[in-house]
Motif scaffolding. Sequence first.
Motif, PDB file in Angstrom:
ATOM      1  N   UNK B  53       0.000  -0.846 -12.137  1.00 48.23           N
ATOM      2  CA  UNK B  53       0.591   0.267 -11.917  1.00 48.23           C
ATOM      3  C   UNK B  53      -0.478   1.212 -12.125  1.00 48.23           C
ATOM      4  N   UNK B  54      -0.384   2.134 -11.002  1.00 47.30           N
ATOM      5  CA  UNK B  54      -1.370   3.208 -10.770  1.00 47.30           C
ATOM      6  C   UNK B  54      -0.832   4.533 -10.415  1.00 47.30           C
ATOM      7  N   UNK B  55      -1.346   5.415 -10.916  1.00 47.16           N
ATOM      8  CA  UNK B  55      -0.823   6.891 -10.700  1.00 47.16           C
ATOM      9  C   UNK B  55      -1.526   7.669  -9.430  1.00 47.16           C
ATOM     10  N   UNK B  56      -1.559   8.999  -9.414  1.00 48.36           N
ATOM     11  CA  UNK B  56      -1.966   9.718  -8.354  1.00 48.36           C
ATOM     12  C   UNK B  56      -3.576   9.304  -8.315  1.00 48.36           C
ATOM     13  N   UNK B  57      -4.431   8.786  -9.271  1.00 46.53           N
ATOM     14  CA  UNK B  57      -5.615   8.597  -9.159  1.00 46.53           C
ATOM     15  C   UNK B  57      -5.882   7.233  -8.314  1.00 46.53           C
ATOM     16  N   UNK B  58      -4.862   7.142  -7.360  1.00 49.21           N
ATOM     17  CA  UNK B  58      -5.268   5.713  -6.373  1.00 49.21           C
ATOM     18  C   UNK B  58      -6.695   5.895  -5.829  1.00 49.21           C
ATOM     19  N   UNK B  79       4.475   7.753 -10.709  1.00 52.74           N
ATOM     20  CA  UNK B  79       4.365   9.142 -11.247  1.00 52.74           C
ATOM     21  C   UNK B  79       3.637   9.318 -12.518  1.00 52.74           C
ATOM     22  N   UNK B  80       3.016  10.659 -12.854  1.00 52.37           N
ATOM     23  CA  UNK B  80       2.562  10.711 -14.159  1.00 52.37           C
ATOM     24  C   UNK B  80       3.407  10.436 -15.556  1.00 52.37           C
ATOM     25  N   UNK B  81       4.464  10.621 -15.076  1.00 52.07           N
ATOM     26  CA  UNK B  81       5.722  10.414 -16.067  1.00 52.07           C
ATOM     27  C   UNK B  81       5.906   8.934 -16.225  1.00 52.07           C
ATOM     28  N   UNK B  82       5.873   8.137 -15.391  1.00 50.56           N
ATOM     29  CA  UNK B  82       5.902   6.597 -15.452  1.00 50.56           C
ATOM     30  C   UNK B  82       4.603   6.297 -16.120  1.00 50.56           C
ATOM     31  N   UNK B  83       3.527   6.685 -15.615  1.00 50.33           N
ATOM     32  CA  UNK B  83       2.258   6.227 -16.260  1.00 50.33           C
ATOM     33  C   UNK B  83       2.043   6.566 -17.614  1.00 50.33           C
ATOM     34  N   UNK B  84       2.965   7.704 -18.179  1.00 53.10           N
ATOM     35  CA  UNK B  84       2.836   8.115 -19.694  1.00 53.10           C
ATOM     36  C   UNK B  84       3.720   6.974 -20.524  1.00 53.10           C
ATOM     37  N   UNK B  85       4.890   6.698 -19.483  1.00 57.02           N
ATOM     38  CA  UNK B  85       5.470   5.477 -20.493  1.00 57.02           C
ATOM     39  C   UNK B  85       4.759   4.369 -20.673  1.00 57.02           C
ATOM     40  N   UNK B  86       3.850   3.951 -19.914  1.00 56.56           N
ATOM     41  CA  UNK B  86       3.116   2.636 -19.940  1.00 56.56           C
ATOM     42  C   UNK B  86       1.755   2.829 -20.873  1.00 56.56           C
ATOM     43  N   UNK B  87       1.581   4.082 -20.927  1.00 61.59           N
ATOM     44  CA  UNK B  87       0.034   4.109 -21.597  1.00 61.59           C
ATOM     45  C   UNK B  87       0.242   4.468 -23.060  1.00 61.59           C
ATOM     46  N   UNK B  94      -4.572   5.961 -15.972  1.00 62.82           N
ATOM     47  CA  UNK B  94      -4.089   6.095 -14.519  1.00 62.82           C
ATOM     48  C   UNK B  94      -4.085   4.520 -13.979  1.00 62.82           C
ATOM     49  N   UNK B  95      -4.380   3.807 -14.737  1.00 62.47           N
ATOM     50  CA  UNK B  95      -4.110   2.279 -14.313  1.00 62.47           C
ATOM     51  C   UNK B  95      -3.841   1.321 -15.396  1.00 62.47           C
ATOM     52  N   UNK B  96      -2.920   0.452 -15.173  1.00 61.71           N
ATOM     53  CA  UNK B  96      -2.392  -0.456 -16.364  1.00 61.71           C
ATOM     54  C   UNK B  96      -1.938  -1.731 -15.612  1.00 61.71           C
TER      55      UNK B  96
END
Lengths: 269, 269
Positions: B53-58, B79-87, B94-96
């Motif tokens: 998973x990667x956010x806008x920091x692609x 999205x940032x919202x999704x990334x916040x769920x995973x972090x 920004x990457x998981x």
Amino acid sequence: LTNPRSAVVRNASRLATRAFRHEHRRFLAEGAQAVREALAGASVGEVKVHDLFVDASVDRHAELLGAAASLGIDVHVCSERVMAELSDTVTPQGIVAVADFIDRPLASVINGGTSLVALLAEVRDPGNAGSVLRAADAAGADGAVFSSSSVDVYNPKVVRASVGGLFHVPTAIELPVAEVVAAAKSAGMRVFAADGSGSVNLDDLEREGRLPQPTAWLFGNEAWGLSEETLALADEVVRIPIYGRAESLNLATAATLCLYASARAHRKS
Amino acid sequence: LTNPRSAVVRNASRLATRAFRHEHRRFLAEGAQAVREALAGASVGEVKVHDLFVDASVDRHAELLGAAASLGIDVHVCSERVMAELSDTVTPQGIVAVADFIDRPLASVINGGTSLVALLAEVRDPGNAGSVLRAADAAGADGAVFSSSSVDVYNPKVVRASVGGLFHVPTAIELPVAEVVAAAKSAGMRVFAADGSGSVNLDDLEREGRLPQPTAWLFGNEAWGLSEETLALADEVVRIPIYGRAESLNLATAATLCLYASARAHRKS
């Protein structure tokens, strides 16, 4: 004491900020361990303790309160709300002392009689800085110096992470790195900079018998290490050998290895 | 991906809990450094990576995304919202990656060819546990074992504090201490317990030439140390010498000194 707005509480709680601490040259020593160290220092005239605040946990701290009373220190039994104002931690430890600053002039930390000191150059993380003080204490270092632009040695997190180290290790603060290195060299010390770019590794230094001499260890910022200018000031740049696949160690563990290598060599020789 | 409730996001985010991780034997490797290690493992068939998973920091992560794509791993830009769920962190990196568990059976961590292992007995603090893994990695240890009742090695804070160590050091988990010690002894290793109560100190052990042999170091809980029963299992209880006035070192720095003392001795002999 139940009023968080009383003058004595307000003045103590404002010591949470660096500016207020340095204006009044006082800081907060929180928790039984730090208070015990502060009172031990007070009993031999090394630390001036002004006030001691304790919450409903009075019974647990009977010994410390007795020691404070016999030293003529004002003891304030206070409400949980007041304690929360004074505490840096989410779960207050129930006892906090207000003490005068204990840092020393550079000449009392580094002089002809010094054999081991830790120099922190722009170390910003309070946990790391406190851990280096704790390691310096354990390794029997004669002193520590926090450079200008380093974290405040009286930051409550530094005091806590040092686990007594701040009280045990004579420490000078807010000095330009170049001035500290010059003082160490004039005092006849070798200056070793701990840095991954080092051309010599710590184990070789030990094997080659280059550690018994009086030594000042320079440790850099946790993120960016030591600047080129600072590296250039050192007599030698020393790296920790990495035997596995790790890229590095963290600042506190690297500093512990360096300080202990010196401590071993000093006691062997 | 913008929907935090989509199945792929929900399944990944539930890996934040220990129970869900262990049910599915998958964990989250967060941040560029951990993802790089996971992909390096995947490229040699040692780690199975399922999703990235990667956010806008692609853009910042172009190299890692390229590596993932060439390995056939599903890459989800989210999205940032999704990334916040995973972090696990306040400031998501920004990457998981979602990867299969990488722990090994005890026999693959401790066997006739093992010369240095770290045994963590009921270590609960994730930062400390991760730092011990990092130190074991730096010292070139052959493996690590987390006992039953220790912190989960796949806890995001452990993974992060190990700074790659979890991927580099073969690790076995959830084993009774007695079984691990017995395995080390059958493999011909000496078992040294690191504890302040030790009758011999680490420097003397080194000077007396008792470190070159294959060694398993036992490290205990950060608050209460090693139990009497565990101490009794060791061949020797070893203390870190305290040259100054500190009461002790913290777990990670003490472990670093022990592992490096062994690493030095193994390379000298």
